[in-house]
Design an enzyme around this catalytic site. Structure first.
Site, short mmCIF file in Angstrom:
data_model
loop_
_atom_site.label_atom_id
_atom_site.label_comp_id
_atom_site.label_asym_id
_atom_site.label_seq_id
_atom_site.Cartn_x
_atom_site.Cartn_y
_atom_site.Cartn_z
N TRP A 123 -0.37 9.87 14.33
CA TRP A 123 -0.69 10.73 15.64
C TRP A 123 -0.03 11.98 15.61
CZ3 TRP A 123 -4.80 10.13 17.94
CH2 TRP A 123 -5.51 8.74 18.15
N ASP A 164 4.35 13.46 22.75
CA ASP A 164 3.35 12.73 23.00
C ASP A 164 3.98 11.28 23.20
OD1 ASP A 164 1.05 11.10 22.93
OD2 ASP A 164 0.59 11.72 21.04
N LYS A 185 -2.82 3.17 27.50
CA LYS A 185 -1.82 2.24 26.82
C LYS A 185 -0.73 1.85 27.89
CE LYS A 185 -3.17 4.28 23.20
NZ LYS A 185 -3.00 5.57 22.53
C1 LIG Z 1 -3.82 6.83 21.83
C2 LIG Z 1 -3.13 7.74 21.63
C3 LIG Z 1 -3.51 9.07 21.37
C4 LIG Z 1 -5.01 9.51 21.62
O1 LIG Z 1 -5.21 9.22 22.96
P1 LIG Z 1 -6.67 9.66 23.46
O2 LIG Z 1 -6.67 9.46 24.83
O3 LIG Z 1 -7.72 8.61 22.68
O4 LIG Z 1 -6.87 11.12 22.85
C5 LIG Z 1 -2.63 10.25 20.82
N1 LIG Z 1 -1.38 9.76 20.82
C6 LIG Z 1 -0.63 8.63 20.59
C7 LIG Z 1 0.68 8.43 20.32
C8 LIG Z 1 -1.45 7.59 21.29
O5 LIG Z 1 -1.08 6.40 21.02
#
Ligand SMILES: *Cc1c(COP(=O)(O)O)cnc(C)c1O
Length: 360
Positions: A102, A172, A196
């Site tokens: 990520w 993030d 999540k």
């Molecule tokens: C799931 C995730 C993403 C991507 O999320 P989307 O909503 O599919 O763009 C980005 N960063 C992390 C750490 C994630 O777990």
């Protein structure tokens, strides 16, 4: 019909009581004669839903009035470009920490707009640890420092908040938000895709310190301009109303569990149980430096990869779903977010013990 334990990394399991409440309110939200999905986002009913969700989120995460909370669309990935467009200002470079897949995606997108300085990387060690902060090469003129507190795919999680000096710290938090207490005042910007720990996919929640608003580049699309979104209460256009409503139900559920501190204790216990089991059985292994093991995403391998499909078949038969690891990593991964009950972790451990006994 019975509900399975769903260990998917995202979209992930939601609290059953939340889904039941959504079902009960589906056709007629509190006497309005319509579903939340059918409401005008300008209606009193929806504005109440939206404001209540934001208030509960602020309370849960401990967010002061110095920060704006935005309910945006396009998932966490859209923020990979929204962030540089809004935060670079007159600067041309940004600092990024590379701790996994990520991080790399965020870096690749930022490189379209900025000169990216990788302050530290754990790539050479296969992303199994977090680089020691004393070795980080933070630059003096970076517009911000970006990192990924929990790498969802690798299963590696920071147990400290990095020091970004005078540059704003950007995180993030997609797969760790609300999983344990965090001092928000240390951050310039926090963002999290909802699927999540918050609600349905597509929604992304952004927490931004107000002094960072209003710096977007001229060419920034209006829908990506934090100032515009903040000025319109996240309703410059039609927001993702139903996702926002469901996020609100999850926040209420979290408050009923005792909030983020109580949830953090449960999450620690769930993670310790599962890692403890893995460490005590030769049949299973987890490659991550124990200090930085994720509380949310637990990758593990079996003694022999040839047994993977039998393991997954047996798990499915017991209602333990989505345990296959990410295609880039292989093996297994159990995502045990807030909404995964402790009983789900216990059921997984019991199955793992029996499988190892039979096949080990
Ligand atoms: C799931 C995730 C993403 C991507 O999320 P989307 O909503 O599919 O763009 C980005 N960063 C992390 C750490 C994630 O777990």
């Amino acid at each position: 019909m019975s509900r399975a334990y769903n260990f998917c990394a995202g979209p992930a399991t939601l609290p059953e009581s939340v889904l039941k409440q959504a079902r009960d309110e589906m056709l007629d939200w509190r006497g309005t004669g319509m579903s939340v999905m059918e409401m005008s986002h300008r209606s009193d009913a929806f504005v109440e839903i939206a404001e209540t969700a934001e208030r509960d989120f602020r309370e849960l995460a401990g967010i002061s009035d110095d920060y704006a909370v935005l309910f945006m669309q396009g998932g966490a990935s859209s923020q990979f470009s929204t962030i540089p467009l809004n935060l670079l200002g007159s600067k041309t470079s940004a600092d990024y920490v590379n701790t996994g897949i990520w991080s790399k995606k965020a870096i690749a997108e930022a490189e379209r707009y900025a000169s990216v300085n990788i302050v530290a990387s754990s790539e050479s060690s296969g992303f199994t640890s977090i680089p020691d902060p004393s070795s980080w090469q933070v630059s003096a003129d970076a517009a911000y420092l970006h990192y990924t507190p929990n790498e969802t795919i690798g299963g590696v999680e920071f147990d400290f908040i990095p020091d970004s000096g005078s540059a704003p710290l950007v995180a993030d938090m997609s797969s760790t938000i609300l999983s344990r207490p965090v001092d928000v005042s240390k951050f310039g910007l926090i963002y999290a895709g909802a699927q999540k720990n918050i609600g349905p996919s597509g929604l992304v929640v952004v927490v931004i310190r107000k002094d960072l608003l209003g710096k977007a580049r001229q060419e920034t699309p209006t829908m990506m301009n934090y100032q515009v979104i903040a000025d319109h209460g996240s309703m410059y256009n039609t927001p993702a109303t139903y996702s926002w409503y469901l996020a609100g139900l999850v926040f209420k559920w979290l408050k009923a569990q005792g909030g983020v501190k109580a949830m953090g204790e449960i999450n620690r216990r769930k993670a310790e149980k599962l890692y403890g089991f893995i460490d005590n059985h030769e049949f299973y292994a987890n490659p991550i430096d124990p200090r930085f093991r994720s509380w949310m995403n637990v990758p593990f391998t079996l003694q022999d990869d040839a047994l993977n499909s039998a393991f997954l078949e047996g798990a499915n038969a017991r209602g333990l779903l989505n345990l296959a690891g990410h295609r880039s990593v292989g093996g297994m991964r159990a995502s045990i977010y807030n909404a995964m009950p402790e009983a789900g972790v216990d059921a997984l451990i019991q199955y793992m013990a029996e499988f190892a006994q039979e096949r080990g």
